[in-house]
Design a protein around this motif. Sequence first.
Motif, mmCIF file in Angstrom:
data_model
loop_
_atom_site.group_PDB
_atom_site.id
_atom_site.type_symbol
_atom_site.label_atom_id
_atom_site.label_comp_id
_atom_site.label_asym_id
_atom_site.label_seq_id
_atom_site.Cartn_x
_atom_site.Cartn_y
_atom_site.Cartn_z
ATOM 1 N N ARG A 147 0.823 -1.204 0.000
ATOM 2 C CA ARG A 147 0.000 0.000 0.000
ATOM 3 C C ARG A 147 0.854 1.250 0.000
ATOM 4 O O ARG A 147 0.518 2.251 -0.614
ATOM 5 C CB ARG A 147 -0.939 -0.009 1.209
ATOM 6 N N LYS A 148 1.937 1.218 0.711
ATOM 7 C CA LYS A 148 2.821 2.378 0.773
ATOM 8 C C LYS A 148 4.226 1.910 0.432
ATOM 9 O O LYS A 148 4.976 1.500 1.294
ATOM 10 C CB LYS A 148 2.764 3.021 2.155
ATOM 11 N N HIS A 149 4.548 1.972 -0.839
ATOM 12 C CA HIS A 149 5.817 1.452 -1.322
ATOM 13 C C HIS A 149 6.639 2.587 -1.901
ATOM 14 O O HIS A 149 6.111 3.489 -2.528
ATOM 15 C CB HIS A 149 5.572 0.379 -2.384
ATOM 16 N N ILE A 150 7.951 2.522 -1.689
ATOM 17 C CA ILE A 150 8.843 3.558 -2.170
ATOM 18 C C ILE A 150 9.438 3.151 -3.516
ATOM 19 O O ILE A 150 9.970 2.056 -3.658
ATOM 20 C CB ILE A 150 9.977 3.832 -1.160
ATOM 21 N N PHE A 151 9.325 4.035 -4.496
ATOM 22 C CA PHE A 151 9.887 3.814 -5.820
ATOM 23 C C PHE A 151 10.908 4.907 -6.130
ATOM 24 O O PHE A 151 10.826 6.019 -5.606
ATOM 25 C CB PHE A 151 8.803 3.861 -6.898
ATOM 26 N N THR A 152 11.839 4.582 -7.009
ATOM 27 C CA THR A 152 12.714 5.595 -7.589
ATOM 28 C C THR A 152 12.062 6.105 -8.866
ATOM 29 O O THR A 152 11.656 5.318 -9.719
ATOM 30 C CB THR A 152 14.104 5.018 -7.903
ATOM 31 N N ASP A 169 0.931 5.493 -2.864
ATOM 32 C CA ASP A 169 -0.134 5.373 -1.872
ATOM 33 C C ASP A 169 -1.457 5.306 -2.613
ATOM 34 O O ASP A 169 -1.824 6.234 -3.337
ATOM 35 C CB ASP A 169 -0.101 6.569 -0.917
ATOM 36 N N THR A 170 -2.181 4.210 -2.428
ATOM 37 C CA THR A 170 -3.452 4.044 -3.138
ATOM 38 C C THR A 170 -4.495 5.063 -2.700
ATOM 39 O O THR A 170 -5.545 5.188 -3.322
ATOM 40 C CB THR A 170 -4.014 2.626 -2.907
ATOM 41 N N GLY A 171 -4.215 5.795 -1.619
ATOM 42 C CA GLY A 171 -5.157 6.811 -1.166
ATOM 43 C C GLY A 171 -5.071 8.104 -1.949
ATOM 44 O O GLY A 171 -5.948 8.961 -1.819
ATOM 45 N N ASN A 172 -4.036 8.268 -2.779
ATOM 46 C CA ASN A 172 -3.898 9.497 -3.556
ATOM 47 C C ASN A 172 -4.700 9.386 -4.849
ATOM 48 O O ASN A 172 -4.331 8.660 -5.771
ATOM 49 C CB ASN A 172 -2.429 9.773 -3.884
ATOM 50 N N SER A 173 -5.808 10.113 -4.908
ATOM 51 C CA SER A 173 -6.649 10.103 -6.108
ATOM 52 C C SER A 173 -6.846 11.522 -6.637
ATOM 53 O O SER A 173 -7.857 11.820 -7.274
ATOM 54 C CB SER A 173 -8.009 9.463 -5.801
ATOM 55 N N LEU A 174 -5.879 12.410 -6.375
ATOM 56 C CA LEU A 174 -5.957 13.799 -6.837
ATOM 57 C C LEU A 174 -5.974 13.839 -8.364
ATOM 58 O O LEU A 174 -5.195 13.146 -9.021
ATOM 59 C CB LEU A 174 -4.765 14.585 -6.300
ATOM 60 N N SER A 175 -6.855 14.643 -8.914
ATOM 61 C CA SER A 175 -6.941 14.767 -10.371
ATOM 62 C C SER A 175 -7.311 16.196 -10.742
ATOM 63 O O SER A 175 -7.859 16.947 -9.935
ATOM 64 C CB SER A 175 -7.978 13.786 -10.946
ATOM 65 N N ASP A 176 -7.003 16.553 -11.977
ATOM 66 C CA ASP A 176 -7.345 17.871 -12.503
ATOM 67 C C ASP A 176 -8.832 17.861 -12.868
ATOM 68 O O ASP A 176 -9.249 17.088 -13.742
ATOM 69 C CB ASP A 176 -6.493 18.155 -13.738
ATOM 70 N N PRO A 177 -9.645 18.681 -12.219
ATOM 71 C CA PRO A 177 -11.092 18.623 -12.483
ATOM 72 C C PRO A 177 -11.474 19.046 -13.898
ATOM 73 O O PRO A 177 -12.570 18.725 -14.357
ATOM 74 C CB PRO A 177 -11.665 19.596 -11.444
ATOM 75 N N HIS A 260 0.395 9.090 -8.026
ATOM 76 C CA HIS A 260 -1.048 8.872 -8.146
ATOM 77 C C HIS A 260 -1.328 7.379 -8.155
ATOM 78 O O HIS A 260 -0.504 6.571 -8.627
ATOM 79 C CB HIS A 260 -1.594 9.526 -9.407
ATOM 80 N N SER A 261 -2.478 6.979 -7.662
ATOM 81 C CA SER A 261 -2.793 5.545 -7.543
ATOM 82 C C SER A 261 -2.837 4.832 -8.886
ATOM 83 O O SER A 261 -2.622 3.623 -8.961
ATOM 84 C CB SER A 261 -4.149 5.376 -6.828
ATOM 85 N N THR A 262 -3.096 5.557 -9.984
ATOM 86 C CA THR A 262 -3.183 4.917 -11.304
ATOM 87 C C THR A 262 -1.835 4.816 -11.998
ATOM 88 O O THR A 262 -1.738 4.202 -13.057
ATOM 89 C CB THR A 262 -4.148 5.704 -12.215
ATOM 90 N N TRP A 263 -0.797 5.415 -11.460
ATOM 91 C CA TRP A 263 0.500 5.407 -12.135
ATOM 92 C C TRP A 263 1.199 4.067 -12.045
ATOM 93 O O TRP A 263 2.093 3.780 -12.828
ATOM 94 C CB TRP A 263 1.407 6.485 -11.534
ATOM 95 N N ILE A 264 0.831 3.237 -11.095
ATOM 96 C CA ILE A 264 1.490 1.945 -10.898
ATOM 97 C C ILE A 264 0.707 0.828 -11.537
ATOM 98 O O ILE A 264 1.241 -0.035 -12.228
ATOM 99 C CB ILE A 264 1.701 1.655 -9.410
ATOM 100 N N ASN A 265 -0.604 0.772 -11.346
ATOM 101 C CA ASN A 265 -1.424 -0.331 -11.857
ATOM 102 C C ASN A 265 -1.719 -0.159 -13.338
ATOM 103 O O ASN A 265 -1.668 0.924 -13.863
ATOM 104 C CB ASN A 265 -2.733 -0.427 -11.079
#
Length: 265
Positions: A147-152, A169-177, A260-265
């Motif tokens: 859930r909280k993993h560190i990447f380079t 962090d899967t809790g980050n869902s910030l987006s440009d409205p 952002h949560s979508t950048w990994i999956n």
Amino acid sequence: MHYELYIDSFFLLNLCMDIMLLMLVKRVLGCTATYRSILLSAAFGAFASCIVTVAVRIPAFLRITAGYGLVSVCMVKLCFRKMNLRMVLKATIELYLGAILMGGFLQLLTLQIPFFRKSGFNICMILTVSFGMCLLVCMIHRDAGDRKHIFTVQLNYQGKNVTLRALYDTGNSLSDPTDGTAVALVEREAVSDLLELKRDEDYRVIPYHSVGNPHGILEGYRLTEAVIFGKNEKKYVERPLVALADDKLSSRGAYRMILHSTWIN
């Protein structure tokens, strides 16, 4: 001895098993693949297995080589397209280890559980038990970093780049409205040399709301590219949008960016 093969049931069984195995490989190796890629790769593997199985005129050696070698390698490469050859072979080995584990577990149930020993397995039972097995392996393989993993991460912008550590962090869902673009958060100081904090066509104003700040505003930039270095592969995000944080994101300096949560999956 005569065997009767129902090709539709055979295809469905292979499709479902391939989906579970590919998702298991994704989990164990920490790779990235969309559900669409997994589905298409599994469909390819199931279809190829059907072709190899019914092609009785092909010598057995070639059928085994194609069915248990070439098809699996192609299926893995189709699913995890950014993998190099070494990682594809490693993922294929993981795929077979998962298949052997499932087969051994089903055999164990047949030998040890009277109900299964008497009635055997139908397709639904095989899929249910296999799904439970995959779920168990995924739960065992889960660690605190899921859930909280560190990447380079390397951020590229107008010929310059900066490399920093980022928290997933899967809790980050910030987006440009305005257009729904996913937004990552990065410390302003960490990218000051990269951006030179100039307001040009890539500059954005991103509204947000949080506890204690229902009408906040963040400055942001659309960069050229972000490269996320995973355990076994690199993921590229084209034209990523990042928002600038004035405060430190980690009190201990463990990371300077939140993905952002979508950048990994």
